[in-house]
Write a protein that holds these residues in place. Sequence first.
Motif, PDB file in Angstrom:
ATOM      1  N   LEU A   7       0.826  -1.190   0.000  1.00 22.92           N
ATOM      2  CA  LEU A   7       0.000   0.000   0.000  1.00 22.92           C
ATOM      3  C   LEU A   7       0.873   1.257   0.000  1.00 22.92           C
ATOM      4  CD1 LEU A   7      -2.883   1.113   0.155  1.00 22.92           C
ATOM      5  CD2 LEU A   7      -2.674   1.030   2.648  1.00 22.92           C
ATOM      6  N   GLY A   8       0.690   2.117  -0.975  1.00 20.73           N
ATOM      7  CA  GLY A   8       1.417   3.380  -1.051  1.00 20.73           C
ATOM      8  C   GLY A   8       2.802   3.307  -1.651  1.00 20.73           C
ATOM      9  N   ARG A   9       3.196   2.124  -2.145  1.00 24.39           N
ATOM     10  CA  ARG A   9       4.546   1.976  -2.698  1.00 24.39           C
ATOM     11  C   ARG A   9       4.811   2.963  -3.830  1.00 24.39           C
ATOM     12  NH1 ARG A   9       5.956  -3.002  -6.431  1.00 24.39           N
ATOM     13  NH2 ARG A   9       4.410  -1.859  -7.631  1.00 24.39           N
TER      14      ARG A   9
ATOM     15  N   PHE B 180       7.396   6.023  -3.696  1.00 25.65           N
ATOM     16  CA  PHE B 180       8.532   5.980  -4.615  1.00 25.65           C
ATOM     17  C   PHE B 180       8.678   7.309  -5.353  1.00 25.65           C
ATOM     18  CE2 PHE B 180      10.370   5.406  -8.781  1.00 25.65           C
ATOM     19  CZ  PHE B 180      11.537   4.702  -8.498  1.00 25.65           C
ATOM     20  N   TYR B 181       7.591   7.781  -5.947  1.00 25.32           N
ATOM     21  CA  TYR B 181       7.681   8.993  -6.762  1.00 25.32           C
ATOM     22  C   TYR B 181       7.894  10.246  -5.914  1.00 25.32           C
ATOM     23  CZ  TYR B 181       6.681   6.150 -10.771  1.00 25.32           C
ATOM     24  OH  TYR B 181       6.767   5.193 -11.751  1.00 25.32           O
ATOM     25  N   ALA B 182       7.366  10.274  -4.698  1.00 25.70           N
ATOM     26  CA  ALA B 182       7.597  11.422  -3.822  1.00 25.70           C
ATOM     27  C   ALA B 182       9.064  11.478  -3.390  1.00 25.70           C
ATOM     28  CB  ALA B 182       6.691  11.358  -2.597  1.00 25.70           C
TER      29      ALA B 182
ATOM     30  N   THR C 166      11.801   9.888  -4.802  1.00 24.89           N
ATOM     31  CA  THR C 166      12.811   9.953  -5.857  1.00 24.89           C
ATOM     32  C   THR C 166      12.856  11.306  -6.553  1.00 24.89           C
ATOM     33  OG1 THR C 166      11.323   8.922  -7.466  1.00 24.89           O
ATOM     34  CG2 THR C 166      12.851   7.464  -6.276  1.00 24.89           C
ATOM     35  N   ALA C 167      12.012  12.239  -6.137  1.00 26.22           N
ATOM     36  CA  ALA C 167      12.143  13.604  -6.646  1.00 26.22           C
ATOM     37  C   ALA C 167      13.451  14.215  -6.161  1.00 26.22           C
ATOM     38  CB  ALA C 167      10.956  14.449  -6.180  1.00 26.22           C
ATOM     39  N   CYS C 168      13.996  13.699  -5.056  1.00 25.26           N
ATOM     40  CA  CYS C 168      15.226  14.274  -4.486  1.00 25.26           C
ATOM     41  C   CYS C 168      16.371  13.275  -4.312  1.00 25.26           C
ATOM     42  CB  CYS C 168      14.926  14.899  -3.127  1.00 25.26           C
ATOM     43  SG  CYS C 168      13.801  16.286  -3.226  1.00 25.26           S
ATOM     44  N   HIS C 169      16.066  11.993  -4.134  1.00 25.96           N
ATOM     45  CA  HIS C 169      17.138  11.010  -3.911  1.00 25.96           C
ATOM     46  C   HIS C 169      16.682   9.624  -4.313  1.00 25.96           C
ATOM     47  CE1 HIS C 169      14.901  10.120  -0.261  1.00 25.96           C
ATOM     48  NE2 HIS C 169      14.999  11.374   0.072  1.00 25.96           N
ATOM     49  N   GLY C 170      17.633   8.710  -4.375  1.00 27.60           N
ATOM     50  CA  GLY C 170      17.334   7.341  -4.756  1.00 27.60           C
ATOM     51  C   GLY C 170      16.428   6.648  -3.739  1.00 27.60           C
ATOM     52  N   PHE C 171      15.603   5.744  -4.218  1.00 28.56           N
ATOM     53  CA  PHE C 171      14.662   5.058  -3.344  1.00 28.56           C
ATOM     54  C   PHE C 171      15.349   4.017  -2.468  1.00 28.56           C
ATOM     55  CE2 PHE C 171      10.958   2.360  -2.323  1.00 28.56           C
ATOM     56  CZ  PHE C 171      10.175   3.335  -1.736  1.00 28.56           C
ATOM     57  N   LYS C 172      16.463   3.485  -2.919  1.00 26.28           N
ATOM     58  CA  LYS C 172      17.177   2.502  -2.091  1.00 26.28           C
ATOM     59  C   LYS C 172      17.553   3.115  -0.750  1.00 26.28           C
ATOM     60  CE  LYS C 172      18.846  -0.272  -5.879  1.00 26.28           C
ATOM     61  NZ  LYS C 172      19.965  -0.646  -6.724  1.00 26.28           N
ATOM     62  N   LEU C 173      17.873   4.405  -0.744  1.00 26.59           N
ATOM     63  CA  LEU C 173      18.173   5.110   0.506  1.00 26.59           C
ATOM     64  C   LEU C 173      16.980   5.039   1.454  1.00 26.59           C
ATOM     65  CD1 LEU C 173      20.103   7.075   2.064  1.00 26.59           C
ATOM     66  CD2 LEU C 173      18.789   8.912   1.007  1.00 26.59           C
TER      67      LEU C 173
ATOM     68  N   ARG D 268      10.210  21.162   6.421  1.00 28.04           N
ATOM     69  CA  ARG D 268      10.703  22.443   6.953  1.00 28.04           C
ATOM     70  C   ARG D 268      11.993  22.889   6.286  1.00 28.04           C
ATOM     71  NH1 ARG D 268      10.150  19.832  11.708  1.00 28.04           N
ATOM     72  NH2 ARG D 268      12.386  19.933  12.030  1.00 28.04           N
ATOM     73  N   ARG D 269      12.969  22.010   6.227  1.00 30.96           N
ATOM     74  CA  ARG D 269      14.305  22.397   5.798  1.00 30.96           C
ATOM     75  C   ARG D 269      14.485  22.415   4.284  1.00 30.96           C
ATOM     76  NH1 ARG D 269      18.975  19.626   8.928  1.00 30.96           N
ATOM     77  NH2 ARG D 269      18.136  20.980  10.532  1.00 30.96           N
ATOM     78  N   HIS D 270      13.823  21.523   3.576  1.00 30.03           N
ATOM     79  CA  HIS D 270      14.070  21.377   2.152  1.00 30.03           C
ATOM     80  C   HIS D 270      12.854  21.731   1.283  1.00 30.03           C
ATOM     81  CE1 HIS D 270      17.809  19.580   3.321  1.00 30.03           C
ATOM     82  NE2 HIS D 270      17.177  18.669   4.032  1.00 30.03           N
ATOM     83  N   ASN D 271      11.837  22.316   1.903  1.00 32.10           N
ATOM     84  CA  ASN D 271      10.630  22.726   1.173  1.00 32.10           C
ATOM     85  C   ASN D 271       9.943  21.583   0.445  1.00 32.10           C
ATOM     86  OD1 ASN D 271      10.883  25.430   1.987  1.00 32.10           O
ATOM     87  ND2 ASN D 271      12.391  25.775   0.386  1.00 32.10           N
ATOM     88  N   MET D 272      10.002  20.394   1.008  1.00 30.83           N
ATOM     89  CA  MET D 272       9.300  19.256   0.426  1.00 30.83           C
ATOM     90  C   MET D 272       7.800  19.503   0.565  1.00 30.83           C
ATOM     91  SD  MET D 272       9.477  15.272   1.604  1.00 30.83           S
ATOM     92  CE  MET D 272       7.951  15.027   2.500  1.00 30.83           C
ATOM     93  N   PRO D 273       7.025  19.218  -0.466  1.00 29.41           N
ATOM     94  CA  PRO D 273       5.573  19.382  -0.328  1.00 29.41           C
ATOM     95  C   PRO D 273       5.033  18.396   0.708  1.00 29.41           C
ATOM     96  CG  PRO D 273       6.184  18.972  -2.624  1.00 29.41           C
ATOM     97  CD  PRO D 273       7.417  18.799  -1.793  1.00 29.41           C
ATOM     98  N   PRO D 274       4.114  18.824   1.557  1.00 32.67           N
ATOM     99  CA  PRO D 274       3.534  17.904   2.548  1.00 32.67           C
ATOM    100  C   PRO D 274       2.840  16.736   1.844  1.00 32.67           C
ATOM    101  CG  PRO D 274       2.941  20.166   3.051  1.00 32.67           C
ATOM    102  CD  PRO D 274       3.600  20.178   1.702  1.00 32.67           C
ATOM    103  N   ALA D 275       2.881  15.578   2.496  1.00 30.53           N
ATOM    104  CA  ALA D 275       2.196  14.394   1.970  1.00 30.53           C
ATOM    105  C   ALA D 275       0.690  14.609   2.062  1.00 30.53           C
ATOM    106  CB  ALA D 275       2.601  13.165   2.770  1.00 30.53           C
ATOM    107  N   ARG D 276      -0.001  13.971   1.169  1.00 24.14           N
ATOM    108  CA  ARG D 276      -1.474  14.112   1.165  1.00 24.14           C
ATOM    109  C   ARG D 276      -2.113  13.124   2.078  1.00 24.14           C
ATOM    110  NH1 ARG D 276      -2.160  14.441  -5.293  1.00 24.14           N
ATOM    111  NH2 ARG D 276      -0.476  15.843  -5.578  1.00 24.14           N
TER     112      ARG D 276
END
Length: 83
Positions: free
Chosen positions: A38-40, A44-46, A48-55, A75-83
């Motif tokens: 569920l939510g994979r 993943f797409y949220a 990998t906008a900034c880094h690899g998913f393996k991380l 807060r620090r990197h202006n990531m959009p909040p999750a829905r």
Amino acid sequence: MLRLAWLAMAGLLWIAPTIAQTAFTPRDESPQDFPAGLGRDETFYACTACHGFKLVAQQGMTRAQWDDSINLMIRRHNMPPAR
């Protein structure tokens, strides 16, 4: 001359995060490389906008740790909040 060098260095350090963010290249990963769940795909797409998913997949954090980590990224990197 030394003052000019220091100003140039300070300017580079000031804009470095912007350069790093625009220089991102997508990883050779896809959601299908990871276990179904569920939510994979959304996760993943949220992420990998900034880094690899393996991380992300190797972290092994609790839900509370993830909440703290995500709030820090918002807060620090202006990531959009999750829905």
